[in-house]
Write a protein that holds these residues in place. Structure first.
Motif, PDB file in Angstrom:
ATOM      1  N   ASP A 180       0.800  -1.269  -0.079  1.00 14.88           N
ATOM      2  CA  ASP A 180       0.150   0.017  -0.018  1.00 14.88           C
ATOM      3  C   ASP A 180       0.743   0.926  -0.161  1.00 14.88           C
ATOM      4  OD1 ASP A 180       0.645  -0.091   2.618  1.00 14.88           O
ATOM      5  OD2 ASP A 180      -0.839   0.097   3.639  1.00 14.88           O
ATOM      6  N   SER A 406      -6.114  -0.734   5.797  1.00 16.74           N
ATOM      7  CA  SER A 406      -6.819  -0.252   4.393  1.00 16.74           C
ATOM      8  C   SER A 406      -7.765  -1.017   4.471  1.00 16.74           C
ATOM      9  CB  SER A 406      -5.874  -1.746   3.504  1.00 16.74           C
ATOM     10  OG  SER A 406      -4.307  -0.778   3.712  1.00 16.74           O
ATOM     11  N   GLY A 407      -8.195  -0.640   5.107  1.00 21.94           N
ATOM     12  CA  GLY A 407      -9.565  -1.598   5.312  1.00 21.94           C
ATOM     13  C   GLY A 407     -11.024  -0.183   5.078  1.00 21.94           C
ATOM     14  N   SER A 408      -9.927   1.292   5.533  1.00 17.41           N
ATOM     15  CA  SER A 408     -11.113   2.395   5.854  1.00 17.41           C
ATOM     16  C   SER A 408     -11.007   3.061   4.367  1.00 17.41           C
ATOM     17  CB  SER A 408     -10.027   3.292   6.443  1.00 17.41           C
ATOM     18  OG  SER A 408     -10.756   2.811   7.994  1.00 17.41           O
ATOM     19  N   ASP A 409      -9.316   2.435   2.940  1.00 18.19           N
ATOM     20  CA  ASP A 409      -9.055   3.035   2.166  1.00 18.19           C
ATOM     21  C   ASP A 409     -10.431   3.170   1.142  1.00 18.19           C
ATOM     22  OD1 ASP A 409      -7.181   3.314   2.927  1.00 18.19           O
ATOM     23  OD2 ASP A 409      -6.560   1.561   1.144  1.00 18.19           O
ATOM     24  N   ARG A 416      -8.034  -1.661  -0.698  1.00 18.49           N
ATOM     25  CA  ARG A 416      -9.074  -2.422  -0.142  1.00 18.49           C
ATOM     26  C   ARG A 416      -9.628  -3.401  -0.080  1.00 18.49           C
ATOM     27  NH1 ARG A 416     -13.695   1.457   2.632  1.00 18.49           N
ATOM     28  NH2 ARG A 416     -15.734  -0.283   3.306  1.00 18.49           N
ATOM     29  N   HIS A 419      -7.565  -6.075   0.998  1.00 19.35           N
ATOM     30  CA  HIS A 419      -7.637  -5.907   3.116  1.00 19.35           C
ATOM     31  C   HIS A 419      -9.813  -7.105   2.974  1.00 19.35           C
ATOM     32  CE1 HIS A 419      -8.601  -4.535   6.956  1.00 19.35           C
ATOM     33  NE2 HIS A 419      -8.093  -4.850   7.257  1.00 19.35           N
ATOM     34  N   THR A 420     -10.373  -6.833   2.268  1.00 24.43           N
ATOM     35  CA  THR A 420     -11.527  -7.455   2.681  1.00 24.43           C
ATOM     36  C   THR A 420     -11.811  -9.043   2.227  1.00 24.43           C
ATOM     37  OG1 THR A 420     -12.220  -5.007   1.980  1.00 24.43           O
ATOM     38  CG2 THR A 420     -13.766  -7.093   1.948  1.00 24.43           C
TER      39      THR A 420
END
Length: 729
Positions: A180, A406-409, A416, A419-420
């Motif tokens: 990232d 990165s889940g908040s990208d 994201r 991450h998901t």
């Protein structure tokens, strides 16, 4: 014994020429710039071009790498690097995902993709794909021979080209882990700056009526910011600034640059309306408002450079970048603005959208009437302001620091997605905690028992710790000096439960498992480093607050020859900071209105944001404090009537402070559109603090307190007055 206050020391008025115009270095500088405007403007444009060209030649680099020597994370990483250098090599994950079927159904495309990834420049290895239990998600770990940040964002194109076979086969591709650092696109501040400038222009036109008076602060601020950004880039060739540094510098430089130019332009126009010559008016403006600008910029710089006291270079350098931008805009304000004013002269109000106005319309205008109202009911105004700020500050007490993962990208971004997909998959190497595992490094140099015996007990203790999804059996390094185990939490990196697990492992599990063995253990890895960083920042925040408070108190005491005024200023600015912290927690951590900022859910407050916000908010608060108090002090020196001085100062600066604050607010809010959550936090937090400070604090609480304290506002012991140097705002 008499309780009367000691006589107030009288500060000598500024020296004046026989015709009444002020003299002094700033006055002469302002008059010179107004008398030779084309030379001054050309010099600034030349400096700006040279600075921006120097930035390009230096090839400025920015990095978010943080080193905290002496922390368990740093010690563990050093041990791991000494025994297993390959384990410490920079790495990242390329994640593959299909919505239906399995990744194995696209075996040829996946194999081709992994082969291409392994052949990329600076990639030393690409692991065979690790597949989830349902077969829909897999990832390959890439190892690199150099820090990922040094590869630059352009390397993303090479990654995309290498993964094209998988994409062509219908397999989704995401980039996780430390990839990232290069995959996230650099912040594009141009749109935010243009939005902020357009809004500032509208506000200036509505507030002051004159087209030239509205354009001049924006134009001069842009030149100052251009020089500042160039200098920041040149310095970045030798100093590793964070990736957020240029955006922060641009945001602050633009905000204060317009404000500084606005205060000078407003004062100049008032002098013109009173019949003064343009050159004389420019000199008087530089001598009065220009001095206030320099003191205000110095205060902001002191607050920002105070961040170095935390001992974390990453944070201190953010403050340095912002300080450079602020000082460059202040320098342009006291030289370029008088030159621009001299260039337009009396034509400054020729093109207008309504009847131009300047500082005040007389003793009976709306601001004088408002000041009289505050003077009649100071307790009521003070209580109302205090109540409002206390309510805003309430959420602050539940603030949770952490790292935004990165889940908040942005939705749909490759970081994201990666991450998901890893969080939602099941199996070894998957689950929420797989996005931020801990590495346990055990130092066996002083061990009194065998590695196998220590490893067996440690493995059982790790696996039995609440919050651990899985822990690999501790294995010995090739040289036999350390044991290494990977611990995967049950929760994601930014979750509070992961922070609690970090503390549980550090404080209880590891010490208890290694008791009486002579071995010591350290948690390391990216997530552990972020949590160590959080704890270090939390520990050192009181030091920064104390240092900034003391420095600001001493500066204001010297400038305004008073003990009460600086004490009131630092206390009210603390209240402003607390209220802005509360709003930040309510929006980002509690999720109130987070969707308006493009967030899909609550996030922790980034560890260093409160420290940065305190320094910046305190500095900006002092800006408005100094502009208001400098006019109050100016009237006090001539009239010696506290109520008249406070009323006049409020009336003269009320409209310009309100307009300046509104401009700075829209400039900050324009940066809230940034994809970076940290920039969103800083933008919203600073915008809220400016609104609160310029309205509730500066126009309600400050005058009410000064009305209540009366003549005591200006008390300074004679002995102290003799010791302090003389600086006037």
């Amino acid at each position: 014994m008499s309780s009367a206050l000691p006589e107030v020391p009288r500060t000598a008025p500024a020296p004046a020429a026989p015709d009444g115009s002020p003299t002094g270095r700033l006055a002469r500088t302002g008059a010179f710039c107004a008398r030779h405007p084309l030379w001054v403007v050309a010099a600034w444009l030349l400096v700006m071009c040279a600075a921006l060209a120097g930035r390009q030649l230096v090839g400025a680099g920015f990095s978010d790498q943080v080193s905290l020597p002496g922390t368990p994370t740093h010690t563990g990483a050093s041990l791991l690097k000494a025994s297993e250098p390959a384990a410490e090599a920079p790495s990242g994950k390329v994640v593959l995902h299909v919505e239906s079927g399995t990744v194995a159904d696209h075996g040829k495309a996946v194999a081709d993709t992994v082969g291409r990834l392994a052949a990329l420049p600076h990639v030393t290895a690409a692991s065979a794909p690790v597949t989830s239990q349902d077969g829909r998600t897999a990832y390959s770990v890439l190892s690199f021979d150099r820090p990922l940040k040094s590869l630059g964002h352009a390397y993303t194109d090479e990654l995309d080209e290498a993964t094209e076979p998988a994409r062509a086969a219908g397999v989704g591709v995401g980039y996780g882990g430390d990839l990232d650092q290069i995959v996230r696109p650099p912040a594009d501040d141009v749109a935010a700056e243009l939005t902020g400038l357009a809004a500032a222009l509208v506000i200036l036109l509505l507030a002051f009526g004159s087209v030239a008076a509205a354009l001049l602060p924006i134009a001069t601020a842009l030149v100052g910011v251009g020089v500042g950004m160039g200098v920041v880039g040149i310095v970045a060739g030798a100093v590793a600034f964070a990736t957020a540094a240029p955006t922060l510098a641009a945001m602050l430089g633009l905000g204060v640059g317009i404000d500084y130019a606005l205060f000078l332009t407003t004062r100049y126009r008032q002098d013109l309306m009173e019949g003064r010559d343009p050159v004389e008016a420019a000199g008087r403006t530089a001598a009065a408002s220009g001095r206030a600008v320099l003191v205000a910029a110095l205060t902001v710089g002191v607050a920002l450079l105070g961040l170095y006291a935390c001992g974390i270079g990453f944070i201190g350098r953010l403050g340095l970048a912002a300080t450079i931008a602020v000082l460059m805009t202040a320098a342009s304000a006291v030289t370029l603005v008088p030159a621009a004013l001299g260039l337009v002269g009396r034509r400054i109000d020729r093109a207008h959208v309504r009847r131009p106005v300047a500082e005040t319309s007389g003793d009976r205008d709306g601001w004088h009437r408002y000041a009289a109202l505050v003077a009649r009911r100071p307790w009521a105004f003070l209580l109302a302001g205090t109540t409002l700020l206390a309510l805003c500050a309430v959420p602050m007490f539940s603030m949770r620091l952490g790292h935004v993962d990165s889940g908040s990208d942005p939705v749909g971004s490759s970081t994201r997605d990666a991450h998901t997909w890893i969080s939602d998959a099941e199996g070894p190497g998957f689950g929420p905690g797989a996005n931020g595992p801990f590495l346990v490094v055990v130092d066996l140099s002083g061990a009194s028992r065998g590695a196998a015996d220590i490893g067996r007990g440690l493995g059982e203790a790790l696996q039995g710790t609440p919050g651990v999804a899985r822990a690999t059996p501790p294995r010995a390094s090739a040289d036999g000096r350390i044991l290494v185990s990977t611990v995967t939490p049950t929760t994601g990196p930014q979750e509070a439960a992961t922070g609690a697990l970090f503390e549980r492992l550090t404080d209880r599990t590891l010490p208890q498992a290694l008791a009486d063995t002579g071995a010591t253990a350290h948690l390391t890895g990216t997530t552990a480093g972020q949590l160590d960083f959080r704890d270090t920042v939390t520990e050192r925040l009181p030091l920064i607050i104390g240092l900034v408070l003391v420095a600001s108190f001493l500066l204001l005491m010297t400038v305004f020859r008073s003990l009460v005024i600086p004490l009131k200023a630092v206390l009210l600015n603390l209240v402003t900071t607390a209220a802005s912290y509360g709003v930040l927690v309510a929006v980002f951590q509690w999720g109130w209105g987070a969707g308006l900022l493009g967030l899909t859910g609550p996030v922790p407050i980034e560890s260093y944001v409160p420290m940065m916000m305190f320094a910046i908010t305190f500095g900006l608060s002092m800006d408005y404090e100094i502009f208001l108090l400098s006019r109050i002090a100016e009237d006090w020196r001539s009239q010696r009537d506290n109520q008249h001085a406070v009323g006049t100062g409020l009336a003269v600066t009320g409209r310009v402070i309100s307009s300046a604050a509104l401009i700075m607010t829209v400039v900050f809010l324009s940066f809230a559109a940034s994809p970076s959550v940290v920039i969103k936090m800083l933008a919203l937090g600073l915008a809220v603090s400016v609104v609160i400070d310029a309205t509730v604090v500066r126009l309600v609480m400050v005058p009410s307190v000064m009305f209540l304290t009366g003549r005591a506002n200006w008390w300074l012991p004679r002995g102290l007055d003799r010791i302090l140097p003389h600086i006037r705002a």
